[in-house]
Design an enzyme around this catalytic site. Structure first.
Site, mmCIF file in Angstrom:
data_model
loop_
_atom_site.group_PDB
_atom_site.id
_atom_site.type_symbol
_atom_site.label_atom_id
_atom_site.label_comp_id
_atom_site.label_asym_id
_atom_site.label_seq_id
_atom_site.Cartn_x
_atom_site.Cartn_y
_atom_site.Cartn_z
ATOM 1 C CG PHE A 165 -1.953 0.988 1.369
ATOM 2 C CD1 PHE A 165 -3.152 0.834 0.690
ATOM 3 C CD2 PHE A 165 -1.806 2.083 2.210
ATOM 4 C CE1 PHE A 165 -4.182 1.759 0.841
ATOM 5 C CE2 PHE A 165 -2.824 3.013 2.372
ATOM 6 C CZ PHE A 165 -4.024 2.848 1.678
ATOM 7 N N GLY A 225 1.832 12.086 5.465
ATOM 8 C CA GLY A 225 1.730 10.835 6.213
ATOM 9 C C GLY A 225 0.293 10.469 6.502
ATOM 10 C CB SER A 226 -1.687 10.710 9.613
ATOM 11 O OG SER A 226 -0.829 9.894 10.381
ATOM 12 C CG PHE A 247 7.987 5.453 6.779
ATOM 13 C CD1 PHE A 247 9.360 5.360 6.978
ATOM 14 C CD2 PHE A 247 7.360 6.656 7.074
ATOM 15 C CE1 PHE A 247 10.087 6.433 7.469
ATOM 16 C CE2 PHE A 247 8.073 7.736 7.565
ATOM 17 C CZ PHE A 247 9.436 7.631 7.761
ATOM 18 C CB ILE A 248 6.263 1.344 1.093
ATOM 19 C CG1 ILE A 248 6.073 2.814 0.707
ATOM 20 C CG2 ILE A 248 5.218 0.460 0.418
ATOM 21 C CD1 ILE A 248 4.788 3.454 1.215
ATOM 22 C CB ILE A 289 6.075 -6.550 36.031
ATOM 23 C CG1 ILE A 289 4.846 -5.730 36.439
ATOM 24 C CG2 ILE A 289 6.011 -7.944 36.667
ATOM 25 C CD1 ILE A 289 3.545 -6.195 35.824
ATOM 26 C CD GLU A 331 -2.913 0.501 8.863
ATOM 27 O OE1 GLU A 331 -1.749 0.931 9.015
ATOM 28 O OE2 GLU A 331 -3.162 -0.635 8.443
ATOM 29 C CB THR A 363 -0.493 9.742 14.338
ATOM 30 O OG1 THR A 363 -1.288 10.913 14.061
ATOM 31 C CG2 THR A 363 0.652 9.648 13.352
#
Length: 397
Positions: free
Chosen positions: A133, A141-142, A166-167, A349, A375, A377
């Site tokens: 995609f 970006g977003s 960033f694919i 923990i 998908e 931010t």
């Protein structure tokens, strides 16, 4: 598993009984086969070939592709159940086939012509072709509205120019689902179209694998399109204006899937924390006896339970068409933020050992950080939810 009721009027393609069998097979594969090899995946920065072949044989490259095109035909309510199982292990496993089933494959399923579906979907479903995609750019970006990659019509061809970053799966992709601007945005539309571009088309250059914080084995890279020519039949849906709608629809569905993936990872972090608290000692006592450790476990459990319930309800409302905008963004926002907190508590923990590279919670801590980014931010999700609520209130006044 909570499934849709008969009163909803929705009948899934795959029956509950058949799906439960599929989910059980995936759970066994994840926990018995993949979990023991997480360190191998991390060290090699690659998913072993035999695991990829097993995933393909199980139909995981096409579980959300319709059956008529060779997939399993699972709907989103079933998809999220598998995602919660897949999130339990290295997220690189799911990344191998995530774009085939999700944001890339669903563009074809929802917006492609019959000829485009026939050419690609069966190959995507089998795993023969990995689809990427190609939306994100250095300056966009977003928010897809900021796209700068262009597509210019020349006769019966389109010529693509631009750079994506960033694919996911770019180094192994056989098909790029590319978003490009055919004209400036105006009152008539966004001017964004989507194209099916074979990875071997002249003019495509895939960069080296990105060096990332986490998710070793899940490969991303930059992709450059320099004078890439595709026929007019490569335009998805044969409509220029389908692009923006395709992106928004695929991303909304993908947000619910990512939320479910986050729940699966949070469950794993919780399980690791409980097991460690029950066995590790401090001053001769299991640390799980200490109230402050119990408090951290309680916060983890509450987050996991709330996330799981939210994901299931959101997926059901999506498949019935009741809510395909606010719910997906709210679920993605809550669950991806939640898993970050659960993973952080898991490291706390474990104490010093939780900071060591060979301990599962250290990997989980790094793996899940990106879930708040792709998908859309967390900030984008807040804008979508808040803006939609205000607009809805104005309409109802």
């Amino acid at each position: 598993m909570a499934m849709l009721t008969a009163n909803s009027g929705y009948v899934p393609t795959v029956s509950n009984d058949d799906f439960n069998s599929v989910r059980q097979l995936v759970r066994e594969f994840v926990r018995s086969t993949v979990v023991p090899r997480e360190q191998e995946i991390m060290d090699a920065d690659a998913v072993p070939t035999d695991l990829r072949e097993q995933a393909a044989a199980m139909g995981l490259f096409g579980y959300a592709i319709p059956q008529e095109w060779g997939g399993l035909g699972l709907d989103l309510a079933q998809d999220v159940e598998l995602a919660m199982e897949l999130g339990y292990t290295s997220l690189a496993l799911r990344s191998m086939f995530g774009t085939n089933n999700g944001i890339a494959g669903q563009v074809l399923v929802g917006f492609g012509t019959e000829e485009q579906k026939a050419a690609w979907l069966a190959r995507i479903a089998s795993g023969e072709v990995v689809a990427s995609f190609a939306l994100t750019e250095p300056g966009a970006g977003s928010n897809p509205a900021g796209l700068r990659t262009t597509a210019v019509r020349e006769g019966d061809e389109w010529v693509l120019e631009g750079r994506k970053c960033f694919i996911t799966n770019a180094p192994i992709a056989g098909l790029f689902v590319v978003f490009a601007r055919t004209r400036p945005a105006d009152e008539s539309g966004t001017g964004i179209a989507v194209f099916l571009v074979p990875a071997d088309a002249p003019g495509i250059e895939v960069g080296t694998k990105d060096r990332k914080m986490g998710q070793e084995g899940a490969w991303t890279a930059e992709v450059t399109f320099s004078g890439v020519r595709v026929p007019s039949s490569a335009l998805v849906g044969e409509q220029e204006e389908a692009g923006y709608s395709a992106a928004m629809t695929a991303l909304a569905r993908g947000r619910v899937h990512i939320a479910a993936l986050a729940v699966g990872a949070a469950q794993r972090a919780l399980d690791e924390s409980v097991n460690y608290a029950a066995s590790a000692t401090q001053g001769g006592r299991p640390i799980g006896d200490f109230q402050l450790v119990q408090a951290m476990l309680a916060d983890q459990q509450a987050g996991v339970l709330a996330g799981r319930a939210l994901v299931r309800e959101t997926a059901q409302r999506y498949v019935t068409g009741e809510d395909r905008r606010i719910g997906p963004s709210a679920a993605k926002l809550y669950c991806t933020e939640m898993v970050g907190k659960v993973a952080d508590l898991a490291v706390q923990i474990h104490g010093g050992s939780g900071y060591m590279r060979d301990v599962p919670v250290e990997r989980i801590y790094r793996d899940v950080r990106v879930l708040r980014l792709y998908e859309g931010t967390s900030e984008i999700q807040r804008l979508i939810v808040g803006g939609a609520l205000v607009r809805e209130a104005r309409r109802n006044r």
